[in-house]
Design a protein around this motif. Structure first.
Motif, PDB file in Angstrom:
ATOM      1  N   GLN A  36       5.851  12.831  -6.426  1.00 19.08           N
ATOM      2  CA  GLN A  36       6.353  13.234  -5.110  1.00 19.08           C
ATOM      3  C   GLN A  36       5.579  12.571  -3.961  1.00 19.08           C
ATOM      4  O   GLN A  36       5.237  13.212  -2.972  1.00 19.08           O
ATOM      5  N   LYS A  37       5.330  11.280  -4.126  1.00 22.82           N
ATOM      6  CA  LYS A  37       4.673  10.523  -3.058  1.00 22.82           C
ATOM      7  C   LYS A  37       5.671  10.259  -1.944  1.00 22.82           C
ATOM      8  O   LYS A  37       6.831   9.956  -2.197  1.00 22.82           O
ATOM      9  N   ASP A  38       5.211  10.343  -0.714  1.00 26.24           N
ATOM     10  CA  ASP A  38       6.057  10.065   0.434  1.00 26.24           C
ATOM     11  C   ASP A  38       6.236   8.549   0.572  1.00 26.24           C
ATOM     12  O   ASP A  38       5.426   7.771   0.077  1.00 26.24           O
ATOM     13  N   TRP A  39       7.299   8.127   1.263  1.00 31.91           N
ATOM     14  CA  TRP A  39       7.588   6.706   1.417  1.00 31.91           C
ATOM     15  C   TRP A  39       6.436   5.943   2.068  1.00 31.91           C
ATOM     16  O   TRP A  39       6.173   4.793   1.725  1.00 31.91           O
ATOM     17  N   ASN A  40       5.762   6.542   3.014  1.00 30.34           N
ATOM     18  CA  ASN A  40       4.715   5.846   3.765  1.00 30.34           C
ATOM     19  C   ASN A  40       3.306   6.305   3.407  1.00 30.34           C
ATOM     20  O   ASN A  40       2.350   5.967   4.105  1.00 30.34           O
ATOM     21  N   GLU A  41       3.168   7.078   2.340  1.00 30.83           N
ATOM     22  CA  GLU A  41       1.856   7.542   1.909  1.00 30.83           C
ATOM     23  C   GLU A  41       1.089   6.388   1.257  1.00 30.83           C
ATOM     24  O   GLU A  41       1.623   5.672   0.403  1.00 30.83           O
ATOM     25  N   THR A  42      -0.162   6.219   1.634  1.00 31.15           N
ATOM     26  CA  THR A  42      -0.987   5.131   1.115  1.00 31.15           C
ATOM     27  C   THR A  42      -1.359   5.387  -0.344  1.00 31.15           C
ATOM     28  O   THR A  42      -1.644   6.517  -0.730  1.00 31.15           O
ATOM     29  N   PHE A  43      -1.356   4.308  -1.147  1.00 26.75           N
ATOM     30  CA  PHE A  43      -1.702   4.404  -2.567  1.00 26.75           C
ATOM     31  C   PHE A  43      -3.158   4.809  -2.756  1.00 26.75           C
ATOM     32  O   PHE A  43      -4.025   4.469  -1.944  1.00 26.75           O
ATOM     33  N   TRP A  96      -0.618  -1.607  -9.139  1.00 24.21           N
ATOM     34  CA  TRP A  96       0.383  -2.410  -8.459  1.00 24.21           C
ATOM     35  C   TRP A  96      -0.034  -3.882  -8.372  1.00 24.21           C
ATOM     36  O   TRP A  96       0.812  -4.776  -8.462  1.00 24.21           O
ATOM     37  N   SER A  97      -1.310  -4.142  -8.207  1.00 28.61           N
ATOM     38  CA  SER A  97      -1.778  -5.532  -8.134  1.00 28.61           C
ATOM     39  C   SER A  97      -1.431  -6.282  -9.410  1.00 28.61           C
ATOM     40  O   SER A  97      -0.988  -7.436  -9.373  1.00 28.61           O
ATOM     41  N   LYS A  98      -1.605  -5.636 -10.570  1.00 34.64           N
ATOM     42  CA  LYS A  98      -1.247  -6.266 -11.852  1.00 34.64           C
ATOM     43  C   LYS A  98       0.258  -6.515 -11.939  1.00 34.64           C
ATOM     44  O   LYS A  98       0.699  -7.572 -12.362  1.00 34.64           O
ATOM     45  N   THR A 122       0.808  -1.224   0.000  1.00 36.81           N
ATOM     46  CA  THR A 122       0.000   0.000   0.000  1.00 36.81           C
ATOM     47  C   THR A 122       0.839   1.271   0.000  1.00 36.81           C
ATOM     48  O   THR A 122       0.283   2.355  -0.073  1.00 36.81           O
ATOM     49  N   THR A 123       2.184   1.165   0.096  1.00 42.84           N
ATOM     50  CA  THR A 123       3.039   2.352   0.123  1.00 42.84           C
ATOM     51  C   THR A 123       4.211   2.187  -0.840  1.00 42.84           C
ATOM     52  O   THR A 123       4.505   1.074  -1.292  1.00 42.84           O
ATOM     53  N   LYS A 124       4.889   3.281  -1.122  1.00 41.98           N
ATOM     54  CA  LYS A 124       6.057   3.246  -2.011  1.00 41.98           C
ATOM     55  C   LYS A 124       7.159   2.380  -1.401  1.00 41.98           C
ATOM     56  O   LYS A 124       7.831   1.637  -2.108  1.00 41.98           O
ATOM     57  N   ARG A 125       7.334   2.430  -0.101  1.00 41.31           N
ATOM     58  CA  ARG A 125       8.345   1.626   0.588  1.00 41.31           C
ATOM     59  C   ARG A 125       8.096   0.133   0.367  1.00 41.31           C
ATOM     60  O   ARG A 125       8.997  -0.634   0.083  1.00 41.31           O
ATOM     61  N   GLU A 126       6.843  -0.282   0.485  1.00 37.83           N
ATOM     62  CA  GLU A 126       6.491  -1.691   0.301  1.00 37.83           C
ATOM     63  C   GLU A 126       6.581  -2.109  -1.169  1.00 37.83           C
ATOM     64  O   GLU A 126       6.900  -3.253  -1.469  1.00 37.83           O
ATOM     65  N   ALA A 127       6.311  -1.199  -2.085  1.00 42.52           N
ATOM     66  CA  ALA A 127       6.353  -1.518  -3.516  1.00 42.52           C
ATOM     67  C   ALA A 127       7.787  -1.686  -4.010  1.00 42.52           C
ATOM     68  O   ALA A 127       8.031  -2.413  -4.972  1.00 42.52           O
ATOM     69  N   LEU A 128       8.724  -1.044  -3.379  1.00 42.33           N
ATOM     70  CA  LEU A 128      10.121  -1.129  -3.799  1.00 42.33           C
ATOM     71  C   LEU A 128      10.731  -2.492  -3.476  1.00 42.33           C
ATOM     72  O   LEU A 128      11.611  -2.964  -4.191  1.00 42.33           O
ATOM     73  N   GLN A 129      10.259  -3.152  -2.453  1.00 44.80           N
ATOM     74  CA  GLN A 129      10.862  -4.393  -1.978  1.00 44.80           C
ATOM     75  C   GLN A 129      10.768  -5.573  -2.957  1.00 44.80           C
ATOM     76  O   GLN A 129      11.786  -6.204  -3.227  1.00 44.80           O
ATOM     77  N   PRO A 130       9.610  -5.940  -3.499  1.00 42.22           N
ATOM     78  CA  PRO A 130       9.543  -7.145  -4.342  1.00 42.22           C
ATOM     79  C   PRO A 130      10.435  -7.096  -5.583  1.00 42.22           C
ATOM     80  O   PRO A 130      11.117  -8.068  -5.893  1.00 42.22           O
ATOM     81  N   ALA A 158       9.318  -8.174 -16.880  1.00 38.83           N
ATOM     82  CA  ALA A 158       8.483  -8.136 -15.677  1.00 38.83           C
ATOM     83  C   ALA A 158       8.981  -7.100 -14.676  1.00 38.83           C
ATOM     84  O   ALA A 158       8.187  -6.379 -14.072  1.00 38.83           O
ATOM     85  N   THR A 159      10.287  -7.015 -14.494  1.00 36.60           N
ATOM     86  CA  THR A 159      10.816  -6.092 -13.496  1.00 36.60           C
ATOM     87  C   THR A 159      10.790  -4.641 -13.973  1.00 36.60           C
ATOM     88  O   THR A 159      10.755  -3.730 -13.154  1.00 36.60           O
ATOM     89  N   LEU A 160      10.796  -4.424 -15.277  1.00 33.76           N
ATOM     90  CA  LEU A 160      10.773  -3.063 -15.808  1.00 33.76           C
ATOM     91  C   LEU A 160       9.490  -2.332 -15.420  1.00 33.76           C
ATOM     92  O   LEU A 160       9.516  -1.162 -15.061  1.00 33.76           O
ATOM     93  N   ASN A 161       8.362  -3.023 -15.452  1.00 39.93           N
ATOM     94  CA  ASN A 161       7.091  -2.396 -15.066  1.00 39.93           C
ATOM     95  C   ASN A 161       7.104  -1.947 -13.611  1.00 39.93           C
ATOM     96  O   ASN A 161       6.572  -0.889 -13.275  1.00 39.93           O
ATOM     97  N   ALA A 162       7.721  -2.741 -12.746  1.00 38.28           N
ATOM     98  CA  ALA A 162       7.808  -2.353 -11.331  1.00 38.28           C
ATOM     99  C   ALA A 162       8.667  -1.096 -11.180  1.00 38.28           C
ATOM    100  O   ALA A 162       8.326  -0.185 -10.422  1.00 38.28           O
ATOM    101  N   ARG A 163       9.769  -1.022 -11.919  1.00 34.20           N
ATOM    102  CA  ARG A 163      10.631   0.156 -11.834  1.00 34.20           C
ATOM    103  C   ARG A 163       9.948   1.394 -12.412  1.00 34.20           C
ATOM    104  O   ARG A 163      10.106   2.496 -11.892  1.00 34.20           O
ATOM    105  N   LEU A 164       9.185   1.225 -13.483  1.00 31.72           N
ATOM    106  CA  LEU A 164       8.442   2.356 -14.052  1.00 31.72           C
ATOM    107  C   LEU A 164       7.381   2.863 -13.071  1.00 31.72           C
ATOM    108  O   LEU A 164       7.146   4.066 -12.964  1.00 31.72           O
ATOM    109  N   PHE A 165       6.755   1.940 -12.354  1.00 27.77           N
ATOM    110  CA  PHE A 165       5.749   2.311 -11.360  1.00 27.77           C
ATOM    111  C   PHE A 165       6.385   3.137 -10.245  1.00 27.77           C
ATOM    112  O   PHE A 165       5.854   4.179  -9.837  1.00 27.77           O
ATOM    113  N   ILE A 166       7.538   2.707  -9.757  1.00 32.67           N
ATOM    114  CA  ILE A 166       8.237   3.443  -8.704  1.00 32.67           C
ATOM    115  C   ILE A 166       8.657   4.823  -9.205  1.00 32.67           C
ATOM    116  O   ILE A 166       8.529   5.827  -8.492  1.00 32.67           O
ATOM    117  N   GLN A 167       9.134   4.902 -10.452  1.00 27.47           N
ATOM    118  CA  GLN A 167       9.521   6.200 -11.014  1.00 27.47           C
ATOM    119  C   GLN A 167       8.324   7.148 -11.083  1.00 27.47           C
ATOM    120  O   GLN A 167       8.441   8.335 -10.785  1.00 27.47           O
TER     121      GLN A 167
END
Length: 160
Positions: free
Chosen positions: A71-78, A86-88, A34-42, A56-65
């Protein structure tokens, strides 16, 4: 985590065949992120030195970018839309553990192909080995690399 299973096949030239399987242990299910911090881990847990999981990993990196650009905070809820996106992505990362990537090395004739491409979001390169054994041709991915484009916009020609 990355694992390599190797089998030696009996043949006149003692050719070698590798089957690569990626073992990805998802400690957090995609719906619990639910947060940017949690999305970075997988995406960061996947060790992929040959770049075989780049799509597969490129989409995760594009999402984080995208989260950084907004300018989302590390602990801000999606938001709801970010949660669905993110679920996809998380489902695609989880599917990596069931994928087997055959990589055949050997043959009578060899040709190496190097391909590149770029877009406004990412750029990539791939190396394929074309080989033939007794008239039977195979083409296998040897190496690939994918990068997200810098936040500062560059022309497509410059990215290539």
């Amino acid at each position: 985590m990355w694992s390599n299973q190797c089998r030696n096949h009996e043949s006149p030239r003692n050719l070698l065949q590798f089957d690569h399987r990626y073992y990805f242990h998802q400690w957090i299910s995609p719906s619990e992120v639910t947060t940017k911090r949690e999305a970075l881990q997988p995406g960061s847990r996947i060790y992929d030195p040959l770049g075989l999981c780049s799509p597969a990993t490129l989409n995760a990196r594009l999402f984080i970018q995208e989260l950084w650009k907004r300018q989302k905070d590390w602990n801000e809820t999606f938001s709801e839309s970010h949660q669905q996106e993110w679920s996809k992505i998380g489902e695609n990362l989880t599917l990596l553990s069931s994928q087997r990537i055959p990589r055949y090395i050997g043959g009578d004739q060899y040709k190496l192909f190097y391909l590149t491409d770029a877009s406004a979001k990412a750029y990539s390169a791939a190396v394929y080995l074309f080989s033939s054994v007794n008239g039977k041709a195979t083409a296998n991915l040897v190496f690939s690399k994918a990068r997200i484009a810098p936040a500062k916009q560059l022309t497509i020609t410059r990215l290539k």
